[in-house]
Design an enzyme around this catalytic site. Sequence first.
Site: not given
Lengths: 422, 127
Positions: A215, A238, A378
């Site tokens: 992230q 991502k 998750c």
Amino acid sequence: MTTETTHNVPTPLDAAAIRADFPVLNQPLEPGEKTLVFLDSAASSQKPAAVLDALNDYYRQYNANIHRGVYKLSEKATAKYEEARHLVAAFINAASPREIVFVRNSTEAINLVAHSWGRRNLKEGDLVVLSVMEHHSNIVPWQLLAEEKGFEIAYIPLTSDVRLDMEAYEQLLRREPKLVSVAHVSNGVGTINDVATIIRQAHEAGAVVLIDGAQSVPHLPIDVQALDCDFLAFSGHKMLGPMGSGALYGKRALLEAMPPFLGGGGMIRKVTLEGSTFADVPARFEAGTPAVGEAIGLGVAVEYLTALGMDRVREHERELTAYALERLREVPAITIYGPQDPELRGGVISFTLGDVHPHDVAAILDSDNVAVRAGHHCNQPLMHHLGVVATTRASFYVYNTLEDVDRLVAGLHAVNRIFGLA
Amino acid sequence: MAEQLYREIILDHYRNPRNKGVLEPADYSYEDTNPLCGDEVRIDLRVKDGIVSEVRFSGRGCAISQASASILTEMIQGKPLEEVKALTKDDLLEELAIPISPARMKCACLSLKVLKAGIYGVPQDED
């Protein structure tokens, strides 16, 4: 939100223009259908036309296996694959492209470290430090290995505003862990962890450090040499790249000392019936035919992000997050998790709305063509810490606009109306 | 679409669930979860002379899963067990009377799955 003036504010991104580069966001609408507001980039981002074109070019013009063929097609595929490795290395300022191993995603990158470095270096009596906010992909591989090796896992606890408890971390470091493996940015609530300090302190205690960058690499400027992390795991899908693309960064000396992960073709030096010797890094960790076109696509994604400028990407998301936090606070019955200061957050906002189940919130938003994630992300230990089974999560990227935030807020008011909360 | 999915019947059963609670002891009792939403549903039955004499459900989760469980208890209360065994997914969906997307089918049908597993003593295939 206009008080901080200490850093140079880069020229803003033109998100509306960027949006035009993404075919998914520009499809013809049914009569009465609203344009898609995509707020689930933390799960997987959309892909710009340049990346889709790169995939198309590979499969239509030079599809071939790499590092094997002596014909022109294979030579071109090999050159483009290795060029992508250079681009990814430059993107995170790795000292050498040899420090980049192509994998499918962050999960595979972490599993690679667990199976190769971990199996070789961790034993009974050792300590591995993780945190309560980790994605399951940075918990389960270590639990599986701990069952086999008998080492202990300790978790850095969280503060009430979902930051790492750094005092508790320093206590854990006194026990001289072999490995510290933590997320740079929480996928569950968006907290940006102070990984520079975490890494420095871990090294002082003699630990190797893996950073889960799933992230952060897509959203923040990253310099692995300045950070001095030993490993960095991230997912290409991502960060505007194709599905099935991702990378593990590892310091060369560490990678060179590690045994193979998967065995097979492409990772050997010599194979006899008695035994085998193995290729140099990174080929040692890339057994079998890799996702060639996807790696090339990731290279193009990295070029796209570099052209935008990662400091501008960060500033764009910081601005969206600050605006969203402000607007969301107007919504009755909302609880927003994580730090309130947008400086401490990536572009991820997790919330609940009264006692309405997040799945119902997401379904109502979807009916307005606003795509968000609902569930435990998750992140079950983190959800337990928050005292909820699930949250609704909105996450931002380069193509999101302030108007997207307005659509989200309007949708949440609709949820409140339907469920009679306001 | 949101207004169709979250019709009054669903919100009413979600807010005011019928037959909520547990039966101890029960003749049949089972619980299961839907990993997608984290929905939990437990159903307890008492059967007298082949008739479902008492039924209770408990659990937590999204409005669709909990309303479906509430509605299902009303469908089977006082019914012969053999008739309850013959209930299908379509019977339940007809009673819910809302458009269920593939993504929400597991939420909507969790209660029936739990009921069947309870009666038969083993988890049942969903289809």
